[in-house]
Design a protein around this motif. Structure first.
Motif, PDB file in Angstrom:
ATOM      1  N   ASP A 238       0.817  -1.220   0.000  1.00 58.95           N
ATOM      2  CA  ASP A 238       0.000   0.000   0.000  1.00 58.95           C
ATOM      3  C   ASP A 238       0.852   1.271   0.000  1.00 58.95           C
ATOM      4  O   ASP A 238       0.323   2.358   0.188  1.00 58.95           O
ATOM      5  CB  ASP A 238      -0.961   0.003   1.190  1.00 58.95           C
ATOM      6  N   HIS A 239       2.142   1.149  -0.229  1.00 58.21           N
ATOM      7  CA  HIS A 239       2.993   2.326  -0.137  1.00 58.21           C
ATOM      8  C   HIS A 239       2.592   3.394  -1.154  1.00 58.21           C
ATOM      9  O   HIS A 239       2.493   4.577  -0.828  1.00 58.21           O
ATOM     10  CB  HIS A 239       4.462   1.948  -0.309  1.00 58.21           C
ATOM     11  N   GLY A 240       2.359   2.952  -2.393  1.00 56.01           N
ATOM     12  CA  GLY A 240       1.982   3.922  -3.420  1.00 56.01           C
ATOM     13  C   GLY A 240       0.678   4.620  -3.088  1.00 56.01           C
ATOM     14  O   GLY A 240       0.567   5.845  -3.159  1.00 56.01           O
ATOM     15  N   ILE A 241      -0.322   3.840  -2.696  1.00 54.72           N
ATOM     16  CA  ILE A 241      -1.633   4.412  -2.364  1.00 54.72           C
ATOM     17  C   ILE A 241      -1.511   5.373  -1.189  1.00 54.72           C
ATOM     18  O   ILE A 241      -2.083   6.458  -1.184  1.00 54.72           O
ATOM     19  CB  ILE A 241      -2.630   3.284  -2.018  1.00 54.72           C
ATOM     20  N   GLY A 242      -0.733   4.977  -0.178  1.00 54.66           N
ATOM     21  CA  GLY A 242      -0.571   5.828   1.000  1.00 54.66           C
ATOM     22  C   GLY A 242       0.113   7.151   0.650  1.00 54.66           C
ATOM     23  O   GLY A 242      -0.298   8.219   1.108  1.00 54.66           O
ATOM     24  N   MET A 243       1.157   7.050  -0.163  1.00 55.46           N
ATOM     25  CA  MET A 243       1.872   8.267  -0.570  1.00 55.46           C
ATOM     26  C   MET A 243       0.946   9.180  -1.382  1.00 55.46           C
ATOM     27  O   MET A 243       1.003  10.404  -1.272  1.00 55.46           O
ATOM     28  CB  MET A 243       3.093   7.889  -1.419  1.00 55.46           C
ATOM     29  N   GLN A 244       0.127   8.547  -2.196  1.00 56.16           N
ATOM     30  CA  GLN A 244      -0.790   9.330  -3.027  1.00 56.16           C
ATOM     31  C   GLN A 244      -1.809  10.062  -2.150  1.00 56.16           C
ATOM     32  O   GLN A 244      -2.051  11.256  -2.306  1.00 56.16           O
ATOM     33  CB  GLN A 244      -1.509   8.362  -3.976  1.00 56.16           C
ATOM     34  N   ARG A 245      -2.390   9.319  -1.208  1.00 54.28           N
ATOM     35  CA  ARG A 245      -3.381   9.908  -0.324  1.00 54.28           C
ATOM     36  C   ARG A 245      -2.749  11.073   0.456  1.00 54.28           C
ATOM     37  O   ARG A 245      -3.325  12.143   0.587  1.00 54.28           O
ATOM     38  CB  ARG A 245      -3.879   8.822   0.628  1.00 54.28           C
ATOM     39  N   GLY A 246      -1.530  10.829   0.970  1.00 59.49           N
ATOM     40  CA  GLY A 246      -0.862  11.833   1.792  1.00 59.49           C
ATOM     41  C   GLY A 246      -0.483  13.065   0.995  1.00 59.49           C
ATOM     42  O   GLY A 246      -0.743  14.201   1.416  1.00 59.49           O
ATOM     43  N   SER A 247       0.120  12.855  -0.179  1.00 60.25           N
ATOM     44  CA  SER A 247       0.618  14.010  -0.922  1.00 60.25           C
ATOM     45  C   SER A 247      -0.544  14.848  -1.453  1.00 60.25           C
ATOM     46  O   SER A 247      -0.459  16.077  -1.499  1.00 60.25           O
ATOM     47  CB  SER A 247       1.544  13.556  -2.057  1.00 60.25           C
ATOM     48  N   HIS A 248      -1.631  14.215  -1.813  1.00 56.84           N
ATOM     49  CA  HIS A 248      -2.780  15.003  -2.279  1.00 56.84           C
ATOM     50  C   HIS A 248      -3.449  15.750  -1.121  1.00 56.84           C
ATOM     51  O   HIS A 248      -3.896  16.883  -1.299  1.00 56.84           O
ATOM     52  CB  HIS A 248      -3.770  14.115  -3.039  1.00 56.84           C
ATOM     53  N   ALA A 249      -3.502  15.129   0.031  1.00 57.38           N
ATOM     54  CA  ALA A 249      -4.033  15.850   1.198  1.00 57.38           C
ATOM     55  C   ALA A 249      -3.134  17.036   1.521  1.00 57.38           C
ATOM     56  O   ALA A 249      -3.608  18.136   1.854  1.00 57.38           O
ATOM     57  CB  ALA A 249      -4.132  14.911   2.400  1.00 57.38           C
ATOM     58  N   ALA A 250      -1.820  16.832   1.390  1.00 57.38           N
ATOM     59  CA  ALA A 250      -0.865  17.912   1.649  1.00 57.38           C
ATOM     60  C   ALA A 250      -1.063  19.055   0.656  1.00 57.38           C
ATOM     61  O   ALA A 250      -1.027  20.235   1.017  1.00 57.38           O
ATOM     62  CB  ALA A 250       0.564  17.361   1.558  1.00 57.38           C
ATOM     63  N   LEU A 251      -1.287  18.684  -0.599  1.00 65.39           N
ATOM     64  CA  LEU A 251      -1.478  19.687  -1.636  1.00 65.39           C
ATOM     65  C   LEU A 251      -2.720  20.531  -1.339  1.00 65.39           C
ATOM     66  O   LEU A 251      -2.705  21.771  -1.441  1.00 65.39           O
ATOM     67  CB  LEU A 251      -1.596  18.994  -3.001  1.00 65.39           C
ATOM     68  N   ALA A 252      -3.797  19.851  -0.971  1.00 64.66           N
ATOM     69  CA  ALA A 252      -5.033  20.587  -0.662  1.00 64.66           C
ATOM     70  C   ALA A 252      -4.817  21.525   0.528  1.00 64.66           C
ATOM     71  O   ALA A 252      -5.238  22.690   0.514  1.00 64.66           O
ATOM     72  CB  ALA A 252      -6.161  19.603  -0.358  1.00 64.66           C
ATOM     73  N   ALA A 253      -4.121  21.030   1.543  1.00 67.28           N
ATOM     74  CA  ALA A 253      -3.911  21.846   2.749  1.00 67.28           C
ATOM     75  C   ALA A 253      -2.991  23.022   2.452  1.00 67.28           C
ATOM     76  O   ALA A 253      -3.215  24.144   2.936  1.00 67.28           O
ATOM     77  CB  ALA A 253      -3.323  20.974   3.859  1.00 67.28           C
ATOM     78  N   ALA A 254      -1.949  22.769   1.653  1.00 66.84           N
ATOM     79  CA  ALA A 254      -1.010  23.856   1.319  1.00 66.84           C
ATOM     80  C   ALA A 254      -1.722  24.919   0.486  1.00 66.84           C
ATOM     81  O   ALA A 254      -1.521  26.122   0.688  1.00 66.84           O
ATOM     82  CB  ALA A 254       0.189  23.283   0.562  1.00 66.84           C
ATOM     83  N   THR A 255      -2.540  24.480  -0.433  1.00 70.49           N
ATOM     84  CA  THR A 255      -3.295  25.406  -1.265  1.00 70.49           C
ATOM     85  C   THR A 255      -4.179  26.296  -0.400  1.00 70.49           C
ATOM     86  O   THR A 255      -4.207  27.524  -0.542  1.00 70.49           O
ATOM     87  CB  THR A 255      -4.158  24.626  -2.286  1.00 70.49           C
ATOM     88  N   ALA A 256      -4.886  25.651   0.518  1.00 75.48           N
ATOM     89  CA  ALA A 256      -5.794  26.409   1.395  1.00 75.48           C
ATOM     90  C   ALA A 256      -5.012  27.381   2.277  1.00 75.48           C
ATOM     91  O   ALA A 256      -5.427  28.529   2.485  1.00 75.48           O
ATOM     92  CB  ALA A 256      -6.606  25.443   2.259  1.00 75.48           C
TER      93      ALA A 256
END
Lengths: 581, 581
Positions: B404-422
């Protein structure tokens, strides 16, 4: 698929042994299944459930305080035999009579009904309510023909709770009938299951597709669609069950009505997926104004490792709700606080062990013992021809039924062969040899075909008797009696696409030949030919409505497996007779 | 495989919603999982369990009287985040402190430990016992490194029963430790499972073969053999667990010792098969002179619809047996007669809702807000490169981990992107923008990598600050602090085949470059090259012992997925820096 077993033929028995070993605080083993290992108050109605194995927690897992008093456990996906049902009922009975309840499948109905008749003949009160909750297995106007699936739980619970509250047999029956009238289920499936030792699944659903209305033994559904989203599936399940035509009598409108929803998993569709579906089910029920009470999401009636799910709506009134909320304590279903009952003593359990003692062999003469050798050869030929065609019979049966016809015939004919061999060695005449074979067949095969072959062979055996050399007329009379017995017992007519379609012309041709002075050998050959033609012609018939089978056109073009077996057996027995004097 | 979902990304949340909708009489929803919906006596130690979703009844199904007070429920097969664990613990806490227990997996340990640290900092007493029952995941001499599988139930039960009897945190911890020391499990599997939306199963076992010692997320086993008979499998399970080396301290001999056997199904190996296996398990235990107490056969800790089973032996003494026999009432595990507790009022539940209120954005200056735009671009580039490599990362991870490493990294980095954007839109400086991204990553990704990337980004963010334009030296110092933080937090050294193997040389090269007067751009490029080489070299390393991974040679030849991600991200960030002033 099934991966772990020792001998496929031993699977069901070993499964029951392991189940009992793990659940001794709830159940004890008796011939044919299990009964509670706790003491039942004298005079309480005994609720006896059952059916084929492969549906755990149904049926053994539902035995215990607040639920069933006993469960007859048949072979995998095969009805328990009459003797099994009778044995469990006798062990469960506590002076208040026996209440039977089970899913409405032909084989179960035959065997439970016969067991009930036997109890009544013994002076034990007994009554039955079959569960008919599957809305896709027959139109609402013929609800009594519908199959029973996960709705079993609501009917069993209502009956058992009423029994524990002291209701008499009539009261228990009335409550169970009401619960059944207020229970509706609708299921879908994504894969079939493979029974132990089988090469192939009972049926398959194409990858990415969903069978709508599929039965728990793989009986055909009404449609096949692409797998929907979880929310779409919830929508399909809820909208179907909220169809005003499906609202039970006494429920005028879904709005404001109280419902217990049961989202049941068939085996390998897992809890997480069911919760995602249930989330939407709950929303939709709420939107429709239904008052949701005590939802259940889990595995209550599985189909081995089949992937699928069903939604049951149990439309309760105050009486049913009060019964539902009573405590339960069984191997697989527990709720609330049960006042623990005493365990039964070993002395009581041991009494069952002697129930199966061998009966004596009646006297016979040399002529009949010679005829018994022909009987044995005939039974051996039947077992051989069934072995040869077992896969083909399974395939034909899988088109409209649950695909176990070949396996059931094999189990039955081999049990018959063993019993006939033992009887002959013990000096039995032709009649007793065939009776023993008939009883073993019915007992070991279970299911519909097991019961019907028991009826046929027992009828012939009665004409053969244990003295003298049987004449052709005796055989023809026996077959005719068997044919009449099957029609009465199986409640089937020619044209219903059953065994009867081959048996009736076979019997007629045999009687005609004998009456016109033909030898048994040549009359039989003609009759076998008539059976073969008739069996082939069943391909043009619509399958019989209801019970085990769905209506519809699924099996047009495929002959009835029971009729085909009969034709095969009739033909091979022609050869046996040709070899004999 | 999984068939029913709406959006794969929503699966875990919708599953929890449905679970709570179906089980309101036991649980209520809080941020990060569920807690009991019934009132807990003031001062009682709160037992908080948890882990990834996909193991139902573990973990939410085990919340209720007599068992857990709360369960942190992560994404599918991914540890809950620190924030989730902390939130559940705060909601469950009743004045007696928090006792954590969960299976010993790296991601869970990281996040539960961090949550425990946070509780301690808040003045709430907390303690932990991880479950380490899987005998095939590390040698007995390193039992503390073993994985936790179905033995969870025994440890949770012992702790919860002690808490309900009034034991304090120290007492609960001691009991749980004893229960864990006396619990041994051994499992096998026949198929992998496919997570919602995934194209392929996490792993496969060849048709007709059985993986021995396979972990519940597909972590490699120790052997692969032909599927044995049910009796042979029982023999393998029992003989392994009765190995004298595996007898717990205080159990001198199997003969005469009292044991609770738990035969657990992983999802689609069904009850009937397990009963056939259990039949033989019971015989073998009896033959060995073991006294079997209260056997359990069923599904207690699944792996979605994986086909497999494990046997747990729980070697009880009088104290543990008395605790085991106390009543329990949870969604998925019930026994005995519980005195029903009052439901909590809505007022209490509502208090949780405000816990997540947005914190204010600290003041920043123009220079830092300009740098924040680069931070946002960097996070966007990270999300893009992870998207591009998500399948490859999953494949590499599946060799030794749970895929699940890829899925986890994807979930995390996209959440980070949304938070950084906000954050940027709300006027945050570089430090706050990156901190928000770090927190979101750790919270939404869960698992090991989520926690570690949270540590790295938070360390860099601290150096960036919210005023002024950060210099290369600030970035290098932040990375160095992040590297040190990961080693401390993840308890890993270079050579352990983890992220650290790429992070340490990356940080060293970056610091060296900056110290020698290079621009950030060129120092970063060299550091990224060093990270890439180091990541590739992890292919030659043996995987780190214990926790999530099995020891052994399975992943020799495959680089560590965490190190590969770091190298990919370092490289793509080089391009981002090259584009900027």
């Amino acid at each position: 698929m099934t991966r772990l077993w020792n001998e496929p033929a031993d699977f069901a028995d070993e499964m029951i042994d392991g189940f009992v070993a793990a659940n001794g605080r709830y159940v004890r083993r008796v011939t044919g299944g299990v009964v509670r290992s706790t003491v039942v108050p004298e005079g309480q109605v005994a609720v006896v459930v059952g059916g084929g194995s492969g549906h755990y927690p149904a049926f053994g897992g539902l035995v215990g305080q607040g639920l069933a008093h006993g469960a007859a456990m048949g072979n995998l996906f095969a009805s328990p035999s009459t003797q099994q049902v009778h044995s469990v009922a006798r062990a469960a009975e506590a002076g208040g009579g026996v209440f039977f309840s089970y899913g409405n499948y032909a084989g179960d109905v035959l065997n439970f009904d016969a067991a009930q008749d036997r109890l009544l003949a013994e002076g034990i009160a007994a009554a039955t309510v079959t569960v008919t909750d599957d809305v896709k297995s027959a139109p609402i106007g013929e609800k009594h023909r519908r199959r029973g699936i996960a709705g079993d739980l609501t009917v069993f619970r209502a009956a058992a709770a009423a029994a524990e509250r002291g209701a008499d047999l009539e009261g228990v029956t009335a409550i169970a009938r009401k619960a059944n009238e207020r229970t509706r289920s609708f299921g879908v499936a994504f894969t079939g299951c493979t029974l132990p030792g089988a090469e192939k699944p009972l049926f398959t659903v194409p990858e990415g597709r969903m069978a709508v209305g599929l039965g728990i033994h793989g009986e055909p559904g009404i449609d096949e669609v692409a797998i929907p989203t979880a929310d779409e599936l919830a929508g399909l399940l809820v909208s179907t069950l909220l169809d005003p035509a499906e609202l039970p009598e006494g429920v005028d409108s879904a709005r404001g009505a109280r419902v217990i929803p049961i989202l049941n998993g068939l085996g390998s569709l897992k809890y997480e997926e069911m919760f995602v579906v249930y989330r939407r089910v709950a929303q939709l029920l709420e939107t429709a104004g239904v008052v949701v009470v005590d939802p259940h999401v889990g595995e209550f009636c599985t189909s081995f490792d089949m992937a699928g799910t069903s939604l049951t709506l149990y439309w309760i009134d105050d009486e049913l709700e009060a019964l539902w909320e009573t405590p339960v304590d069984t191997p697989a279903y527990r709720r609330g606080s049960v006042v623990a009952a005493e365990r039964v003593t070993d002395a009581v359990s041991a009494a069952d062990a002697t129930a199966d003692a061998e009966a004596e062999i009646p006297a016979s003469d040399d002529a009949s013992r010679t005829a018994a050798a022909t009987v044995l050869a005939a039974v051996a030929a039947i077992a051989a021809v069934v072995d040869e065609h077992v896969d083909e019979l399974g395939r034909i049966d899988a088109v409209a039924g649950d695909g176990d016809h070949g396996i059931g015939m094999q189990r039955g004919s081999h049990a018959a062969l063993a019993a006939a061999t033992a009887a002959l060695e013990a000096g039995a005449g032709a009649g007793t040899t065939l009776t023993r074979a008939a009883d073993a067949w019915a007992d070991k095969a279970g299911g519909t075909s097991g019961a019907l072959w028991g009826v046929i062979l027992r009828a012939v055996a009665r004409e053969l008797g244990d003295t003298g050399s049987p004449a052709g007329a005796d055989v023809a009379a026996g077959v005719a009696a068997g044919s009449a017995g099957v029609m009465a017992y199986g409640k089937a007519e020619p044209g219903d696409k059953t065994l009867v379609d081959a048996l009736v012309p076979f019997s007629a041709a045999l009687t005609r030949g004998i009456d016109s002075g033909s030898s048994l050998r040549s009359a039989w050959a003609e009759a076998a030919e008539a059976a073969t033609v008739a069996a082939r012609d069943t391909a043009d018939l619509l399958p019989r409505m209801g019970r085990a089978r769905t209506h519809g056109e699924h099996s047009i073009g495929t002959p009835d497996p029971g009729a085909v077996s009969l034709a095969l057996i009739a033909t091979v027995l022609g050869s046996v007779l040709a070899d004999r004097p």
